[in-house]
Design an enzyme around this catalytic site. Structure first.
Site, PDB file in Angstrom:
ATOM      1  N   GLY A 115       5.607 -13.440 -17.766  1.00 42.22           N
ATOM      2  CA  GLY A 115       5.301 -14.630 -18.542  1.00 42.22           C
ATOM      3  C   GLY A 115       4.599 -15.638 -17.650  1.00 42.22           C
ATOM      4  CG  ASN A 154       9.907 -20.299 -16.439  1.00 40.82           C
ATOM      5  OD1 ASN A 154      10.259 -21.474 -16.469  1.00 40.82           O
ATOM      6  ND2 ASN A 154      10.728 -19.323 -16.750  1.00 40.82           N
ATOM      7  CB  ILE A 199      20.259 -10.209 -20.231  1.00 38.02           C
ATOM      8  CG1 ILE A 199      20.325 -11.691 -19.880  1.00 38.02           C
ATOM      9  CG2 ILE A 199      18.931  -9.609 -19.815  1.00 38.02           C
ATOM     10  CD1 ILE A 199      20.282 -11.947 -18.385  1.00 38.02           C
ATOM     11  CB  CYS A 204      12.308 -20.390 -20.898  1.00 41.46           C
ATOM     12  SG  CYS A 204      12.106 -19.023 -22.052  1.00 41.46           S
ATOM     13  N   GLY A 205      10.840 -23.006 -19.149  1.00 41.70           N
ATOM     14  CA  GLY A 205      11.032 -24.299 -18.517  1.00 41.70           C
ATOM     15  C   GLY A 205      12.047 -24.361 -17.402  1.00 41.70           C
ATOM     16  CD  GLU A 206      13.789 -20.111 -17.119  1.00 40.26           C
ATOM     17  OE1 GLU A 206      13.579 -18.884 -16.998  1.00 40.26           O
ATOM     18  OE2 GLU A 206      13.444 -20.777 -18.111  1.00 40.26           O
ATOM     19  N   GLY A 232      18.838 -15.081 -23.496  1.00 39.08           N
ATOM     20  CA  GLY A 232      19.171 -14.666 -24.860  1.00 39.08           C
ATOM     21  C   GLY A 232      19.369 -13.179 -25.024  1.00 39.08           C
TER      22      GLY A 232
END
Length: 770
Positions: A115, A266, A436, A268-270, A434
């Site tokens: 991503g 990235n 995993i 998802c922002g983490e 989500g």
């Protein structure tokens, strides 16, 4: 042991199970997958490989440590994929060649399963003057559309499609258009969008000050800061995007603040990352470390948790050495800093199993204790790895030891870092987890509360259809196994929609204290929340030290994947075509046969003819009068020639253009963009018209084809055979000759004349006074 639910085995089979085209199914069981991963990641341990294979395998057992999906699906398979989940790409140059170089890099990265995140603020705003071609810029959003089309086209490794984050700085002149982009339900669907909010904007909002919008030092316009802030809030209130990233806080707290500047995250922002930054993700499953669950003495087993963290850090560090990288610059960045993103999953379940209500003061204290233990053990392990294998190459003790995160660690951990250095520049990050988490028997994801103890999930099937499956939460399953199906649930069994916004935010802030990167968390809000109360959630997140904020309020635009049995799912409206091959959101599946036209063109640098094939799709609809109307629009393009020198870029070009065609809408801009491309080697005359490049010729073919079918979505009208033949001719009349005069910046013809003091084009009427 609670038996695995069907959704867990389904996810393993669809996403993580190793299946080879030559060998068929390789992983017979989930345990085989764990064996494969442990073996692959222990190979770089030299003589101790067998020992560490056993240790890695033990950590994976019962989903205690969950590597990110790229690692689970790719490690030990021999496939040419990256084991890194996410990247931030290089800075986009403000030039057409540079932009498309970046597009190519993005495509290569997604092809291997990564991503990507991009800061589109470096592209000049719409309407800005482009001196080189004396034209107006189309702006960053037009190029985001191209990225979006590319993302739809390229299938990532396995069954994952690429994901993208697009960010824009709060002072860019196109920021309002960026904020509003997701209101178009067919636009930028492969992007998550976030605004880079500076401390200066928050201060200007507080002071009700003016806010200048500028690019490269040039002010374009001014608005009130509160007007901009309210626009961000209203769009997010209505359609859950854009998110907000507090970019100054990210850079100020960065462990490598002296070395790098971060401008994007990235998808998802983490993971806030520098250009070409890459990060591995993995999660310790807190729900598997609760001793004596549902008793008065229930708590996390600290020694077991620390042992797992230490093993996980070594495993993830080894991934850096065994992974493929789409680009050499990504490899260099990863090896120079060895960034890791170890996080948690199952926090919501762990709190329930310890009898603690999510969002309570007791829960905040538990998060501080548990994540503090994880952070200290991760940094301790990395310092010991530095003693064994060496610190990351760009480590500088003078700067690193001053980082806020390092200063928050226990004294003995800081002493180890001072003595040995540290193997990994960053170590902690909390991803959404989500998929995993569902794989791990539906453990609550990341630091989120439990969504619902029993819910229905729409599951994508191999044939593209979706089916609903009932899923039960891991803690709920354990409680029912201990106390029976009729036992009343205690009050600490709270679901996401039963929490106040503040309870969500305080938990994110408590976790952020021990996370050196960032956190992906969604703050679930009720549909009827007041707009002012909604805005206060973001201000609270800023005041409590969060690095970003993402909310979700049920709405009719974004739809949903999850729904509780007692409540209908919010479903996004279906838009787009209703003809053959139509799918939701207007994205088309290819029918078996399509009508089309092939055009033959020539170009001086190619001794062989080039054939451009454009196929169309026929769509039918019913008019208000009940009449059936058939329309025709372009669906795909192919470029073929015996000359294979440009195979890579022609293949990429056809895929990108085909993706834009399939998206629907007005696609004439494709021909216009190609027509504006100049070849530095010089153009040529084609049918008496000077063409600046081969790409411009192809753009002309597309334009003629669109004219032949009388525009996108128009009733089908096929021109007479003679006209169709004429439209397909593009023979070179003079090879490599230069134009006799200056080119018109609008139609690119050498027909500029000085008339009445103005440069006037006799071909198209363009005029500009000098």
């Amino acid at each position: 042991m609670i038996a695995l639910q069907k959704i867990s085995t389904d996810i393993w089979d669809m996403k993580y199970r190793f299946k080879s085209g030559k060998e068929g199914v390789v992983d017979a069981t989930i345990e085989d997958s764990w064996d494969r991963i442990a073996k692959a990641l222990s190979r770089c341990e030299g003589k101790k490989a067998a020992h560490w294979k056993r240790e890695f395998r033990s950590a994976l057992q019962d989903f205690r440590f969950l590597p990110a999906g790229r690692i689970i699906s790719g490690a030990g398979t021999g496939r040419n994929v990256t084991l890194f989940n996410c990247f931030v790409m290089g800075t986009i140059p403000d030039s057409l060649p540079g932009i498309f170089d970046m597009l190519r890099e993005a495509a290569l990265t997604m092809q291997q399963g990564g991503g990507i995140g991009y800061d589109f603020s470096t592209i000049r705003p719409k309407g800005d003057h482009v001196a080189g071609v004396d034209a107006d810029a189309s702006g960053p959003l037009s190029f985001m559309d191209v990225w979006d089309a590319m993302c739809r086209t390229i299938m990532s490794a396995g069954s994952r499609r690429g994901a993208m984050m697009g960010v824009m700085r709060d002072h860019h002149p196109d920021i309002l258009a960026f904020i509003e982009a997701k209101r178009d339900q067919a636009r930028l669907r492969n992007f998550n969008l976030s605004v880079l909010v500076s401390d200066a904007l928050i201060e200007a909002v507080d002071q009700d000050a003016d806010w200048p919008l500028h690019f490269n030092g040039k002010r374009h316009s001014t608005l009130r800061a509160r007007e901009l802030w309210d626009a961000i809030m209203q769009a997010t209130y209505d359609c859950a995007e854009p998110g907000v990233i507090f970019i100054d806080r990210i850079n100020q707290s960065n462990n490598l603040s002296w070395l790098e500047t971060i401008a994007a995250t990235n998808p998802c922002g983490e993971q806030p990352l520098p250009p070409y930054g890459a990060c591995l993700l993995g999660s310790v499953n807190l729900s598997r470390f609760v001793a004596d669950p549902f008793t008065d003495t229930a708590d996390i087993d600290p020694e077991a948790l620390k042992a797992c963290v230490a093993t996980a850090v070594r495993m993830m560090d080894n991934v850096v050495d065994v992974s493929n990288f789409p680009l050499e610059k990504q490899r260099e960045e990863a090896f120079n800093k060895r960034r890791l993103g170890l996080g948690v999953t199952g926090l919501g379940d762990a709190l329930i199993m310890c009898g603690i209500r999510y969002g309570s003061d007791e829960a905040v204290a538990a998060v501080d204790r548990w994540l503090g233990l994880i952070a200290n053990e991760a940094y301790r392990t990395s310092a010991l790895l530095a003693a064994e294998k060496g610190a990351f190459p760009l480590y500088e003790a003078e700067h690193y030891l001053k980082a806020p995160m390092v200063q928050a660690l226990d004294a003995d951990v800081r002493a180890l870092i001072a003595e040995h250095g540290i193997r990994n520049s960053h170590l902690t990050s909390i991803a959404p987890t989500g998929t995993i988490s569902l794989f791990a028997n539906n453990t609550s994801g990341g630091v989120e509360p439990v969504f619902g103890y029993v819910f229905n999930r729409k599951v994508l099937q191999p044939d593209g259809s979706r089916v609903e499956e009932e899923v039960r939460d891991f803690a709920y399953l354990n409680y029912r196994a201990l106390f029976g199906d009729d036992a009343a649930l205690p009050d600490y069994f709270v679901e996401a929609d039963g929490l106040t916004p503040r309870e969500h935010v305080v938990m994110q802030a408590a976790a952020q204290k021990w996370v050196d990167s960032s956190i992906s968390k969604t703050i679930n809000l009720p549909r009827d929340i007041d707009f002012e109360a909604f805005k206060s959630v973001y201000r609270l997140a800023y005041d409590l030290g969060c690095k970003g904020c993402t909310t979700y309020r049920p709405n009719d635009i974004t739809g949903s994947v999850l729904s509780k049995p007692d409540a209908p799912a919010v479903t996004a409206p279906v838009s787009g075509a209703t003809g053959a091959g139509a799918t939701p959101a207007g994205f088309m599946n290819r029918p078996e046969e399509l009508p089309g036209q092939t055009y033959k063109i020539r170009w001086p640098q190619s001794e062989h003819a080039i054939y451009v094939t454009l196929n169309d799709i026929l769509e039918t609809r019913e008019s208000e009068d009940g009449e059936t109307i058939t329309t025709r629009r372009p669906f795909e393009i192919f470029i073929n020639s015996k000359n294979m020198d440009h195979y890579a870029w022609t293949l990429a070009l056809t895929r990108m253009i085909s993706a834009v065609f399939r998206r629907g809408g007005d696609v004439r801009f494709v021909a216009e963009e190609l027509g504006a491309v100049f070849d530095p080697q010089g153009g040529a005359f084609v049918n008496g018209r000077y063409e600046p490049s081969l790409l411009a010729v192809i753009g002309g073919v597309i334009e003629r084809h669109l004219n032949m079918i009388e525009g996108v979505g128009a009733p089908v009208t096929i021109l007479p055979e003679a006209q169709r033949a004429a439209a397909g001719q593009a023979e070179v009349e003079a090879v490599g000759t230069r134009p006799p005069g200056p080119l018109c910046p609008k139609c690119h013809q050498p027909t500029i004349r000085k008339l009445e003091g103005c440069n006037t084009c006799t071909s198209c009427g363009y005029s500009k006074c000098s």
